[in-house]
Write a protein that holds these residues in place. Structure first.
Motif, PDB file in Angstrom:
ATOM      1  N   TYR B 145       0.825  -1.211   0.000  1.00 31.88           N
ATOM      2  CA  TYR B 145       0.000   0.000   0.000  1.00 31.88           C
ATOM      3  C   TYR B 145       0.862   1.265   0.000  1.00 31.88           C
ATOM      4  N   LEU B 325      -9.345  -0.899  -3.792  1.00 28.76           N
ATOM      5  CA  LEU B 325      -8.110  -0.566  -3.056  1.00 28.76           C
ATOM      6  C   LEU B 325      -8.287   0.613  -2.106  1.00 28.76           C
ATOM      7  N   GLY B 348     -11.937  -1.040  -0.015  1.00 30.13           N
ATOM      8  CA  GLY B 348     -10.737  -1.856   0.019  1.00 30.13           C
ATOM      9  C   GLY B 348     -11.121  -3.284  -0.295  1.00 30.13           C
ATOM     10  N   MET B 449      -2.240   7.735   3.855  1.00 32.07           N
ATOM     11  CA  MET B 449      -2.146   6.316   3.489  1.00 32.07           C
ATOM     12  C   MET B 449      -0.674   5.898   3.369  1.00 32.07           C
ATOM     13  N   ASN B 453       1.073   3.463   6.336  1.00 26.51           N
ATOM     14  CA  ASN B 453       1.553   2.153   5.891  1.00 26.51           C
ATOM     15  C   ASN B 453       3.068   2.055   5.937  1.00 26.51           C
TER      16      ASN B 453
END
Lengths: 159, 506
Positions: B145, B325, B348, B449, B453
């Motif tokens: 990700y 996603l 997602g 994001m 991640n």
């Protein structure tokens, strides 16, 4: 865009990056990869891109001088500043005056301000439109969508 | 799958949701048709209205707005030579000359029908590609990700129109703004200056409304009293019978429409390259493949078909990464993502497993919205034209008040209304500096994001950075991101020589 404009943009980018890096330095550190890791990386990238913009502008040739239509006329700057002032006054007046009054005043003033120079302002129409639009939006959201927009002095009289 | 789809149609054909879709498409078409108003604004304004609705009804309304606004741009593109939205830029190339030749009705009919076809083809692709892509995406962890976010970020910035440096800077700045508030993992407050209102960071809605709507009002203010400015032209009225074209003309455009739909879907899937790009690329490809390329730009239905099929095909394409996603491809899908999250839906890979019925309700809402778009645009053309006649100096202040209402609705705080003014000034500054807004928005969305991640990925690999490079998928995406940047840097340095050519020749 002229060379000077591009240079100013580059310097502004550089300034934004330096400012962001400076604020990042004030944050507490907790190891190599902590809450400051990305801000440092982003600040460095902003400074790097700002420098690149300045260097590319300085090295580049063939800039055309800005035309009269590209340059902002004093009256244009005044209109933009007046619009920003009106929006700020509208937001500041939302609580004390209530949404319907603040919105109606803002709309009337903004209609008059944005009316094209080639057209004669139609004040009576603007007053009617401003009041109708403000009331319609207030009623729709307050009673249609249960969004408690501030009523200001009108609150005691609202159903 | 068929059961779920039928159940989805059962949901959206309930009276409440059907009325919402009809209204959503109508409002969306108006927003698409009025230059300066966009799908983003339509969705941003109507988002607060969905708070009181259930997830199926709320999302159906937002989707209807998206479909309507994407297609609505063709009306002003053909009638006034002004693209109502960026997705209709190429429609003006042939739509406007057709109007001048007295074929405006035909151009409108072609645009409406092929917008519908583009939407339906993309929904088909969404239904068949999205589940398999979701299965692949299920195996993705923080490393993947993070790499996808970084790759998307570089792609967005480097594919921005104009200066690549400014495009990347805009993306980085958006990312930087997203760092305001409580940091992920260690929960340190950053750049809040002690203001508790921004502990949770800035809302997507206030950023979008400020950057697009408020900035537009400021731009109109700038030009309102410019000396030498032409007075606004009165709108034109046209008569239309049927769809304005023959069956033979329709059948002759099928290959062009399929090719354009494939382009629209493919570009729509890629983050950051939305319908604003796909309609132009599709137009260029259509011209190259045409037996009569010389007719392009002079008023041929091929050009209108290429542009309108591709831009509407981007709807399904953009929904694929969004649903599978959780990656928004553009500002419209970014705010759609916000809408989904407000209703407690986390897009997602797990969405297809945990909320299968809702996913198929979304598919059904897309189909019903496309049908309603076809009907409403055909029936309501004359009304839309009259709405276009409302002067901007009347329309935009009312829009601004509506934006303030939308921002206030986030948390009943005046602070959020101040925020849209601040982002409006920033959006205006971006416009003056020739800096694209889309990378900023995508940076703002993808930033958290990427950061979250990255931190999680490092925790998983015990602080080892090489984990991002040794993982095949993340390594590939990071390598692609690096290549993308290098290629664009190379490309940016080359025009330096070209720019000097006129001086040399002189």
């Amino acid at each position: 865009m002229s060379r000077n404009s591009e240079l100013i943009i580059g310097l502004a980018m550089l300034g934004a990056g330096i400012g962001y890096l400076f604020m990042t330095m004030q944050l507490p550190r907790r190891g190599a990869v902590d809450a400051t890791f990305f801000p440092y990386a982003l600040g460095t990238a902003m400074v790097g891109l700002g420098l690149l913009q300045v260097i590319v502008t300085l090295r580049r040739t063939g800039f055309l001088p800005s035309t009269a239509s590209e340059r902002l006329q004093p009256r244009q700057i005044l209109t933009v500043m007046a619009t920003l002032g009106l929006v700020a006054c509208f937001i500041a007046a939302l609580r004390p005056l209530g949404f319907p009054v603040a919105a109606a005043l803002f709309l009337f003033a903004q209609f008059c301000l944005l009316a094209p120079a080639t057209q004669k302002p139609r004040l009576f129409l603007y007053v009617v439109l401003a009041v109708v639009a403000a009331v319609l939006i207030f009623v729709t959201f307050r009673y249609g969508f249960r969004l408690m927009l501030p009523g200001g002095p009108l609150t005691p009289y609202l159903p | 799958m068929l059961d779920l789809l039928l159940a989805g149609f059962g949901n959206v054909l309930s009276p409440q949701i059907f009325v919402l879709i009809t209204l959503g498409v109508a409002v969306g078409i108006v927003f698409g048709a009025v230059p300066g108003l966009t799908a983003v604004m339509a969705i941003a304004l109507c988002l607060p209205m969905t708070y009181t609705l259930g997830p199926a009804a709320g999302i159906s309304l937002l989707i209807a707005l998206f479909v309507g606004a994407t297609s609505g741009g063709l009306i002003s593109a053909i009638l006034l030579k002004i693209p109502g939205t960026p997705s209709s830029i190429a429609t003006t190339f042939d739509g406007a000359p057709m109007m001048e030749k007295g074929e405006g009705a035909k151009a409108l009919g072609v645009g409406i029908v092929f917008s519908f076809i583009g939407t339906i083809l993309s929904i088909g692709a969404l239904m068949f590609i999205a589940p398999s892509l979701a299965r692949v995406a299920l195996s993705f962890g923080p490393h993947e990700y993070f790499a996808i976010a970084v790759f998307s970020l570089t792609l967005i910035a480097t594919l921005s129109s104009g200066s690549m440096i400014k495009g990347i800077f805009a993306g980085v700045a958006g990312f930087a703004i997203s760092t305001v508030g409580i940091a992920p993992v260690d929960a340190i407050t950053r750049f809040t200056f002690g203001r508790v209102e921004i502990n949770a960071g800035f809302s997507i809605l206030t950023v979008l409304v400020g950057m697009f709507a408020v900035a537009e009002v400021i731009r109109v203010a700038e030009n309102a009293h410019r000396k030498g400015a032409a007075p606004p032209a009165p709108p034109l009225l046209v008569k239309i019978k049927g769809f304005g074209f023959s069956m033979a003309e329709f059948l002759g455009q099928i290959p062009n429409a399929i090719r354009s739909a494939v382009i629209g879907i493919s570009i729509g899937i890629l983050p950051g390259i939305g319908a604003g790009t796909s309609n132009i690329i599709s137009y260029i490809v259509s011209k190259k493949r045409s037996k009569t390329p010389e007719k392009f730009g002079k008023g041929t239905i091929e050009g209108v078909v290429a542009s309108e099929t591709a831009n509407n095909a981007g709807i399904g394409g953009a929904m694929i990464p969004l649903l599978t996603l959780g990656i928004p491809g553009d500002a419209v899908t970014a705010i759609l993502l916000g809408g989904l999250m407000i209703h407690g839906i986390q897009p997602g890979p797990m969405l297809f497993i945990t909320q299968g019925p809702l996913v198929y309700t979304i598919f059904a809402a897309l189909v019903v919205a496309a049908v309603m778009m076809l009907i409403l645009e055909f029936v309501g053309l004359r009304i839309f034209i009259r709405l276009l006649a409302i002067p901007k100096h009347i329309l935009l202040p009312i829009i601004l008040v509506l934006c303030a209402v939308g921002a206030f609705g986030l948390g009943s705080r005046i602070f959020d209304v101040w925020t849209i003014l601040a982002f409006g000034i920033l959006g205006y500054a971006f416009a003056k500096a020739g800096m694209p807004t889309a990378p900023f928005i995508i940076g703002f969305i993808l930033g958290p994001m990427a950061e979250t991640n990255f931190r999680r990925g490092l925790q998983l690999s015990a602080g080892d950075f090489t984990g991002f490079l040794t993982n095949p998928i993340s390594g590939t995406f990071l390598a692609l991101a690096a290549l993308s940047i290098l290629w664009q840097v190379y490309g940016a340095l080359r025009p330096h020589k070209i720019a000097t050519l006129p001086n040399v020749q002189d």
